[in-house]
Design a protein around this motif. Structure first.
Motif, mmCIF file in Angstrom:
data_model
loop_
_atom_site.group_PDB
_atom_site.id
_atom_site.type_symbol
_atom_site.label_atom_id
_atom_site.label_comp_id
_atom_site.label_asym_id
_atom_site.label_seq_id
_atom_site.Cartn_x
_atom_site.Cartn_y
_atom_site.Cartn_z
ATOM 1 N N ALA A 48 -73.117 -49.559 -13.614
ATOM 2 C CA ALA A 48 -74.359 -50.241 -13.973
ATOM 3 C C ALA A 48 -74.055 -51.603 -14.579
ATOM 4 C CB ALA A 48 -75.174 -49.387 -14.939
ATOM 5 N N ASN A 49 -73.055 -51.681 -15.477
ATOM 6 C CA ASN A 49 -72.681 -52.958 -16.073
ATOM 7 C C ASN A 49 -72.220 -53.955 -15.010
ATOM 8 O OD1 ASN A 49 -72.781 -51.000 -18.190
ATOM 9 N ND2 ASN A 49 -71.642 -52.414 -19.505
ATOM 10 N N GLN A 50 -71.367 -53.489 -14.115
ATOM 11 C CA GLN A 50 -70.857 -54.376 -13.069
ATOM 12 C C GLN A 50 -71.985 -54.853 -12.149
ATOM 13 O OE1 GLN A 50 -67.771 -52.261 -11.048
ATOM 14 N NE2 GLN A 50 -66.372 -52.258 -12.806
ATOM 15 N N ARG A 51 -72.889 -53.923 -11.821
ATOM 16 C CA ARG A 51 -73.988 -54.284 -10.909
ATOM 17 C C ARG A 51 -74.871 -55.353 -11.530
ATOM 18 N NH1 ARG A 51 -77.655 -51.585 -7.409
ATOM 19 N NH2 ARG A 51 -78.868 -53.247 -6.404
ATOM 20 N N LEU A 52 -75.226 -55.206 -12.826
ATOM 21 C CA LEU A 52 -76.120 -56.169 -13.456
ATOM 22 C C LEU A 52 -75.449 -57.540 -13.590
ATOM 23 C CD1 LEU A 52 -78.939 -56.507 -14.771
ATOM 24 C CD2 LEU A 52 -77.797 -56.191 -16.969
ATOM 25 N N VAL A 53 -74.154 -57.553 -13.968
ATOM 26 C CA VAL A 53 -73.447 -58.833 -14.088
ATOM 27 C C VAL A 53 -73.409 -59.548 -12.742
ATOM 28 C CG1 VAL A 53 -71.191 -59.880 -14.528
ATOM 29 C CG2 VAL A 53 -72.077 -58.128 -16.078
ATOM 30 N N PHE B 291 -77.690 -58.995 -19.760
ATOM 31 C CA PHE B 291 -76.436 -59.546 -19.202
ATOM 32 C C PHE B 291 -75.328 -59.553 -20.253
ATOM 33 C CE2 PHE B 291 -73.818 -63.426 -19.035
ATOM 34 C CZ PHE B 291 -73.038 -63.138 -17.915
ATOM 35 N N GLU B 292 -75.652 -60.025 -21.464
ATOM 36 C CA GLU B 292 -74.624 -60.099 -22.505
ATOM 37 C C GLU B 292 -74.165 -58.711 -22.935
ATOM 38 O OE1 GLU B 292 -76.547 -62.498 -25.428
ATOM 39 O OE2 GLU B 292 -75.739 -64.380 -24.604
ATOM 40 N N LYS B 293 -75.079 -57.733 -22.949
ATOM 41 C CA LYS B 293 -74.692 -56.372 -23.278
ATOM 42 C C LYS B 293 -73.767 -55.798 -22.202
ATOM 43 C CE LYS B 293 -76.550 -51.746 -24.150
ATOM 44 N NZ LYS B 293 -77.763 -50.902 -24.288
ATOM 45 N N ALA B 294 -74.107 -56.069 -20.930
ATOM 46 C CA ALA B 294 -73.294 -55.523 -19.833
ATOM 47 C C ALA B 294 -71.918 -56.175 -19.766
ATOM 48 C CB ALA B 294 -74.035 -55.717 -18.511
ATOM 49 N N LYS B 295 -71.811 -57.468 -20.071
ATOM 50 C CA LYS B 295 -70.555 -58.194 -19.886
ATOM 51 C C LYS B 295 -69.649 -58.133 -21.114
ATOM 52 C CE LYS B 295 -68.684 -62.544 -18.119
ATOM 53 N NZ LYS B 295 -68.018 -61.896 -16.974
ATOM 54 N N TYR B 296 -70.240 -58.215 -22.316
ATOM 55 C CA TYR B 296 -69.409 -58.372 -23.505
ATOM 56 C C TYR B 296 -69.397 -57.153 -24.437
ATOM 57 C CZ TYR B 296 -69.851 -63.203 -21.941
ATOM 58 O OH TYR B 296 -69.831 -64.344 -21.188
ATOM 59 N N SER B 297 -70.395 -56.287 -24.330
ATOM 60 C CA SER B 297 -70.484 -55.153 -25.247
ATOM 61 C C SER B 297 -69.751 -53.946 -24.660
ATOM 62 C CB SER B 297 -71.956 -54.795 -25.511
ATOM 63 O OG SER B 297 -72.037 -53.595 -26.259
#
Length: 761
Positions: free
Chosen positions: A678-683, A731-737
């Protein structure tokens, strides 16, 4: 209202005609096409003259160097290449030698120019053909179809020749395949630069990502290939199968023969053929394989060495022509006595007339060979137009030149004679008379006593030690001849890695201590000059041999009689392996007397009736069995392989450092720890939206972060503020958190992206 002005996309470079409009693909094209053509030149090495092969390679180098100057127009580059090729012919073929000592002004310049043009034939035509093909390929390979056609033609041609001839062309096929793949890579990147300049700029900003996989892959392939064990062919080579079918063995290593044949080395194969007559002697040394290809036959009334040319200037590395050599020269008429050089006195020399008919199978332009003491060229064998490539050559058109100082006969007209007849007066060596001749000095001998100032003192000391018991110059010369003949073993492949001296003779005498004729003859000339004996270096061919089937020895003829006939008058076949060099030393009143210092060789000399010349007793090497490869080459090969492995490991380490995150991700996958999709998809979808927004006119600074861009867009396009702010947070949650997005958050983010995309339509 804010007006959005889209960024201007730079215009892509275009193709001008058939030449790339940017220099880097053009230069790389020139490099790899030149490498492919060089493989063809290597293929033709056995069939072309040595000077033709050398000049063709030089032409490729000149063409490539001039192509580097891309700022010059095409026409200027072509003219520079042609000028460079012409200059190379002049240097390699020793042009710009005056026809006589009285040339000057326009007429003299034209004479010299015409001299050179005649000297260039036939080499220039082959070289120009190579140059034209190079230029056409360089400017014509603009499509993938043409590149593939060149590759397929080259690989097919080399494969056929490798399979159906004694040639072994595996290395050439590998170079062609590698160069062809590089051509395709270059063309692909050139197309990216031309059609997608933005992508090209991005690639240029991160070149390591593009080049590192290529370098690592190539390094791995080379390392594995060099270190892999050698496997014998599993299928018999077609050439070997055909030879075996007619009852002939094939001993060429690597041609897929039987086990017993694989371990033999056929030195007569074109792959290994290196021996032969070469006109460039400026750097002597190295080794050679024997080539038994016939170059001529000689019908003679007495066996002799077939003399070609002499050189007097020893440089410390090899031999060059001295300032006085080659002049004066004169036209040589048929059936006319050739005038001797007035500075040399041979009035006391007894001679014997010998007639020789040379039938050439391989041209040696401009050299015409003859036995020592050349006196006349006879018209009887060249009257027939079939005897000369270009027809009958009369004495008045200047096609034959006589150089009396060096006793050389040269052919400067078009073509080269298929046969010619000469008469020589071979010297009779009266040793007792020669022992009474004192040392010769004077201005005329100065060139033949000159030594380089860098010659080590131990060479001069050795010369003095060798002749310490000799009472006269002739015995001194014989002492040097015997010392070299008996002390140093003959080896066509000496271990040159032992040589640490900057002087060729010094390295031979004190370090290598083995060699072939060039080593012995050069050493004798230098040692003789060291003690004041005028000497000059001579090269040509040994006598060759007569076939045994010319004689009927079944009728009880003793072996001694058979050998006497084999050494007497008859037809001698001369091969590339008979190319040789020796020494002549000057004795006042007797002229230039030949000496043979090479171990295993005996020069056929005449002695006064009732006398016999002293000859060193040495065992002649069997030319059919060349010396084995020296094991010292293995450390060098091991070093090269080790260096490649080290480079490969270093490249792998750099790759691991640069891609440590990607490698860690791979490790996680191997261990079953799959990161949240999910994180990769959103980024990925967010970054795709940013690119879409730019295409729709929303500007983004080159160095802006995602937060800076979204904040600015929210101020400029207030109706998008809510969706942009929510999307930025996801986006910031998916990429950095370290936290993982839920499925609801992912679907909500994708829905906002769709809404934002719709708002920009």
């Amino acid at each position: 209202m804010n007006v959005i002005i889209p960024e201007e996309t730079p215009r892509a470079p275009r193709l001008a005609g058939s030449v790339w409009s940017r220099p880097w693909p053009h230069i790389l094209y020139a490099l790899f096409i030149g490498l492919i053509l060089q493989q063809f030149i290597i293929w033709f090495d056995e069939y072309w003259l040595k000077d033709t092969v050398k000049l063709a390679s030089i032409a490729l180098g000149i063409t490539f160097i001039v192509e580097l100057i891309y700022v010059l127009p095409v026409t200027v580059r072509l003219l520079l290449q042609l000028a460079g090729i012409t200059a190379a012919h002049t240097l390699v073929l020793e042009g710009f030698i005056p026809l006589n000592a009285d040339t000057g002004g326009t007429a003299g310049f034209l004479d010299i120019l015409w001299y050179d043009l005649k000297l260039f034939d036939p080499y220039i035509w082959y070289v120009l053909a190579v140059w034209i093909i190079y230029a056409m390929l360089l400017r014509g390979l603009t499509t993938l179809y043409r590149v593939f056609c060149l590759l397929l033609f080259s690989i097919f041609s080399f494969s056929v020749m490798d399979s159906f001839s004694p040639l072994i062309l595996w290395d050439q096929i590998a170079v062609i395949l590698g160069s062809g793949l590089c051509l395709l890579i270059v063309r692909n990147y050139a197309e990216i630069e031309r059609k997608h300049p933005a992508s090209w700029r991005s690639m240029r900003r991160k070149p390591v990502r593009v080049l590192l996989p290529i370098v690592v892959t190539a390094g791995a392939v080379f390392a594995v290939g060099l270190t892999a064990p050698e496997w014998k062919p599993m299928v018999t080579d077609p050439y070997t199968a055909w030879k075996n079918s007619i009852g002939e063995p094939v001993s060429v290593k690597g041609k897929g023969g039987e086990d017993g044949d694989e371990d033999k080395k056929d030195s007569d194969s074109p792959k290994n053929a290196k021996s032969g007559y070469s006109r460039n002697d400026e750097k002597l040394g190295g080794g050679f394989d024997y080539s038994f290809t016939p170059v001529m036959t000689v019908d003679t009334s007495r066996k002799s060495y077939w003399r070609g040319e002499t050189k007097s200037l020893y440089t410390g590395r090899g031999w060059k022509r001295g300032e006085e050599e080659g002049a004066p020269s004169q036209e040589a008429g048929y059936n006319q006595i050739l005038k001797p050089f007035p500075g040399f006195d041979d009035s006391k020399l007894e001679t014997e007339e010998v007639t020789q008919v040379f039938r050439m199978q391989k041209p040696h332009k401009p050299i015409l060979f003859a036995a020592k003491g050349l006196e006349m060229i006879v018209d009887e064998q060249v009257k027939d137009a079939e005897s000369v490539n270009s027809g009958h050559a009369s004495a008045s058109n200047g096609n034959i030149t006589w150089v009396p100082r060096e006793e050389e006969l040269r052919w400067y007209d078009a073509g080269y004679p298929n046969s010619y007849t000469v008469v020589s007066r071979i010297p009779v060596i009266d040793e007792e008379a020669l022992r009474k001749v004192p040392k010769t000095a004077g201005p005329a001998m100065q060139d033949y006593l000159e030594l380089p100032p860098t010659l080590p003192d131990r060479v001069r000391a050795l010369a003095q030690d060798i002749v310490k018991d000799a009472a006269n110059p002739y015995d001194q010369a014989k002492a040097i001849e015997s010392y070299l003949n008996l002390t140093y073993p003959y080896n066509p492949k000496p271990d040159v890695s032992k040589a640490g001296s900057y002087d060729f003779v010094d390295g031979f005498l004190f370090e290598i201590k083995e060699g072939y004729c060039d080593y012995y003859s050069t050493a004798m000339a230098v040692l003789a000059r060291s003690i004041g004996l005028p000497s000059r270096w001579v090269k040509g061919y040994t006598a060759g041999e007569q076939p045994l089937d010319n004689f009927d020895y079944r009728g009880g003829m003793p072996p001694e009689a058979i050998m006497e006939q084999l050494e007497g008058p008859g037809t001698y076949t001369v091969r590339n392996s008979d190319a040789h060099s020796w020494v002549e030393i000057y004795f006042e009143g007797y002229g230039w007397i030949p000496f043979e210092p090479t171990a295993g060789f005996t020069m056929p000399l005449l002695a006064p009736e009732g006398e016999q010349l002293e000859q060193s007793e040495t065992k002649a090497p069997d030319p059919a069995v060349p010396a084995a490869e020296d094991a010292s080459s293995w450390p060098k090969a091991t070093f090269i392989v080790s260096a490649i492995i080290v480079v490969f490991l270093a490249a792998a380490a750099v790759a691991a450092y640069l891609y440590k995150e990607a490698i860690a991700d791979r490790v996680d996958r191997w261990r079953g720890r799959t990161p949240d999709r999910a994180n990769q998809r959103l980024v990925a979808e967010f970054e795709r939206y940013l690119r879409y927004a730019r295409r729709k006119g929303l500007t983004r600074g080159e160095h802006e972060t995602a937060r800076e861009t979204i904040t600015r867009w929210s101020r400029e396009y207030s109706w998008l503020q809510q969706d942009l702010a929510a999307l930025l947070g996801l986006f910031e949650k998916a990429k950095y958190s370290p936290a993982l997005l839920s499925e609801e958050e992912l679907q909500g983010g994708l829905a906002r992206i769709q809404s934002l995309r719709a708002a920009l339509k």
